[in-house]
Design an enzyme around this catalytic site. Structure first.
Site, PDB file in Angstrom:
ATOM      1  N   ASP A   9      10.436   1.626  -7.972  1.00 15.57           N
ATOM      2  CA  ASP A   9       9.007   1.710  -8.279  1.00 15.57           C
ATOM      3  C   ASP A   9       8.363   2.940  -7.650  1.00 15.57           C
ATOM      4  O   ASP A   9       8.582   3.242  -6.478  1.00 15.57           O
ATOM      5  CB  ASP A   9       8.311   0.449  -7.765  1.00 15.57           C
ATOM      6  CG  ASP A   9       6.815   0.480  -8.018  1.00 15.57           C
ATOM      7  OD1 ASP A   9       6.401   0.191  -9.155  1.00 15.57           O
ATOM      8  OD2 ASP A   9       6.061   0.795  -7.069  1.00 15.57           O
ATOM      9  N   TYR A  33       1.302   8.910  -6.080  1.00 15.44           N
ATOM     10  CA  TYR A  33       1.969   9.000  -4.792  1.00 15.44           C
ATOM     11  C   TYR A  33       2.284  10.463  -4.482  1.00 15.44           C
ATOM     12  O   TYR A  33       3.184  11.073  -5.061  1.00 15.44           O
ATOM     13  CB  TYR A  33       3.264   8.186  -4.783  1.00 15.44           C
ATOM     14  CG  TYR A  33       3.069   6.689  -4.953  1.00 15.44           C
ATOM     15  CD1 TYR A  33       1.819   6.085  -4.839  1.00 15.44           C
ATOM     16  CD2 TYR A  33       4.151   5.867  -5.224  1.00 15.44           C
ATOM     17  CE1 TYR A  33       1.643   4.724  -5.002  1.00 15.44           C
ATOM     18  CE2 TYR A  33       3.994   4.497  -5.387  1.00 15.44           C
ATOM     19  CZ  TYR A  33       2.736   3.935  -5.269  1.00 15.44           C
ATOM     20  OH  TYR A  33       2.579   2.575  -5.439  1.00 15.44           O
ATOM     21  N   SER A  59      -1.549  -3.809 -12.092  1.00 15.81           N
ATOM     22  CA  SER A  59      -1.435  -3.912 -10.632  1.00 15.81           C
ATOM     23  C   SER A  59      -2.786  -4.271 -10.034  1.00 15.81           C
ATOM     24  O   SER A  59      -3.790  -3.615 -10.318  1.00 15.81           O
ATOM     25  CB  SER A  59      -0.933  -2.589 -10.042  1.00 15.81           C
ATOM     26  OG  SER A  59      -0.909  -2.635  -8.620  1.00 15.81           O
ATOM     27  N   LYS A  78       7.869  -4.993  15.034  1.00 16.16           N
ATOM     28  CA  LYS A  78       7.893  -3.774  15.857  1.00 16.16           C
ATOM     29  C   LYS A  78       6.609  -3.576  16.668  1.00 16.16           C
ATOM     30  O   LYS A  78       6.611  -2.882  17.675  1.00 16.16           O
ATOM     31  CB  LYS A  78       8.146  -2.550  14.974  1.00 16.16           C
ATOM     32  CG  LYS A  78       6.983  -2.168  14.083  1.00 16.16           C
ATOM     33  CD  LYS A  78       7.222  -0.829  13.365  1.00 16.16           C
ATOM     34  CE  LYS A  78       8.296  -0.951  12.319  1.00 16.16           C
ATOM     35  NZ  LYS A  78       8.421   0.299  11.519  1.00 16.16           N
ATOM     36  N   ARG A  87       4.432   3.799  11.547  1.00 15.71           N
ATOM     37  CA  ARG A  87       3.309   4.043  10.642  1.00 15.71           C
ATOM     38  C   ARG A  87       1.964   3.866  11.357  1.00 15.71           C
ATOM     39  O   ARG A  87       1.020   4.595  11.107  1.00 15.71           O
ATOM     40  CB  ARG A  87       3.409   3.107   9.439  1.00 15.71           C
ATOM     41  CG  ARG A  87       2.356   3.350   8.376  1.00 15.71           C
ATOM     42  CD  ARG A  87       2.712   2.638   7.088  1.00 15.71           C
ATOM     43  NE  ARG A  87       3.902   3.222   6.481  1.00 15.71           N
ATOM     44  CZ  ARG A  87       4.543   2.703   5.442  1.00 15.71           C
ATOM     45  NH1 ARG A  87       4.127   1.577   4.918  1.00 15.71           N
ATOM     46  NH2 ARG A  87       5.603   3.294   4.935  1.00 15.71           N
ATOM     47  N   ASN A 129      17.111  -5.648   5.161  1.00 15.36           N
ATOM     48  CA  ASN A 129      16.255  -6.382   4.228  1.00 15.36           C
ATOM     49  C   ASN A 129      17.044  -7.160   3.186  1.00 15.36           C
ATOM     50  O   ASN A 129      16.616  -8.228   2.735  1.00 15.36           O
ATOM     51  CB  ASN A 129      15.286  -5.423   3.539  1.00 15.36           C
ATOM     52  CG  ASN A 129      14.229  -4.888   4.488  1.00 15.36           C
ATOM     53  OD1 ASN A 129      13.935  -5.488   5.518  1.00 15.36           O
ATOM     54  ND2 ASN A 129      13.647  -3.749   4.147  1.00 15.36           N
TER      55      ASN A 129
END
Length: 324
Positions: free
Chosen positions: A49, A54, A151, A216, A228, A294
């Site tokens: 995706d 982006y 979306s 984290k 992040r 994951n």
């Protein structure tokens, strides 16, 4: 890997998908991005995706280049349209003009002849829904797009769009891409029931709450260097999660995950995938090892007792309490 049908369509997507928001084409170097995409593909992920917005198309370029080494029919490529791509009045939204022009631009950046899933990145209140749906239908008829989705549309907006599509005899929307994780659960109230009734599968983003559900970030401690939350360019996306009560609950969830033999990220992904209306959970990754961890969520079994204990923990978070 396990696969699920995308809504009421015959298309099958991997339960774990790989996305490119805030990573590929920007924070993650191209070589690393290619390594992640290759690792994902080689381990059964077939759903990739991205979006034109982006990093102004750079993520699409990186994704397209990395996927060139694989047989085109072996993966499902999704991208989106809506957000501004330039300063002009028609360089945004879901008008026929913008959709058609951006589809061609995305095809060029991705280096492919067709897009498997083309999604309306948000709802456009300034464009008639009929105009948007007709444009999407024409793209499918032309072969440039195979399936269309949306979306972050509300239950009412989905109901309206489905009704218009049926009245006009258009090909149905097959998916919705909302945010969904253990902390943010708004779709459970209306969006999930409406989508299941109308045949839209959810391809959810941020299933790990921008990394908060990896454990984290600790209460009372500064964000780890390089994370992040510590990056001024990206920390805006997780500000709502960086609260002491949220982080305290996350620590309890991590302990619960350990009791059932999983990591917190695996637990969080398995929790999202417990929903039959969810077709795929989209993860982000800056290194293959994250994808490897994951993928362990696929075989993690969550009993009713475990789910009840998770709900009890989550009920402590003000404003994010589970829906009853």
């Amino acid at each position: 890997m396990k696969y699920r049908r995308l809504g009421g369509s015959g298309l099958k997507v991997s339960e774990i998908g790989l996305g490119s928001w805030l990573t590929y084409g920007d924070a993650t170097e191209k070589d690393t991005a290619r390594e992640c995409i290759r690792y994902a593909y080689e381990n059964g992920i077939n759903f990739f995706d991205t979006a034109n917005a982006y990093n102004r198309g750079e993520a699409e370029k990186v994704m397209g280049e990395a996927l060139k080494e694989f047989r085109r029919s072996s993966y499902v490529l999704a991208t989106k349209v809506y957000f501004p791509m330039d300063a002009g009045p028609n360089d945004r939204g879901l008008s026929r003009k913008h959709i058609m022009e951006q589809c061609d631009a995305s095809l060029k950046r991705l280096g492919t002849d067709y897009i498997d899933l083309y999604q309306c990145h948000r709802y456009d209140a300034e464009t008639p829904v009929e105009e948007t749906l007709r444009a999407l239908d024409d793209l499918v008829a032309s072969g440039k797009v195979l399936y269309a989705g949306i979306s972050e549309w509300t239950g009412a907006q989905i109901t309206d769009a489905v009704g218009i599509g049926k009245r006009l005899g258009l090909r149905p929307l097959v998916s919705n891409q909302p945010i969904y994780n253990m902390i943010e659960r708004y779709i459970e109230k209306e969006v999930l029931p409406v989508s299941e009734r109308e045949g839209l599968g959810q391809v959810v983003f941020s299933p790990l709450a921008q990394g908060v559900l990896t454990g984290k970030y600790k209460p009372g401690q500064a964000a780890p260097s390089g994370s992040r939350a510590a990056n001024d360019r990206t920390n805006f996306v997780i500000n709502s999660y960086m609260r002491e009560d949220v982080l305290a609950c996350v620590q309890k969830l991590e302990q619960l995950a350990g009791e059932i033999g999983g990591t917190l990220s695996q637990f969080a992904l398995a929790w999202v995938l417990r929903q039959p209306g969810v077709s795929s959970a989209i993860i982000g990754s800056s290194r293959p090892s994250q994808i490897k961890e994951n993928l362990g969520a696929i075989d993690l079994v969550l009993t009713d007792e475990v789910l009840a204990r998770a709900d009890e923990i989550l009920s402590e978070i003000e404003g994010f309490a589970p829906l009853r």
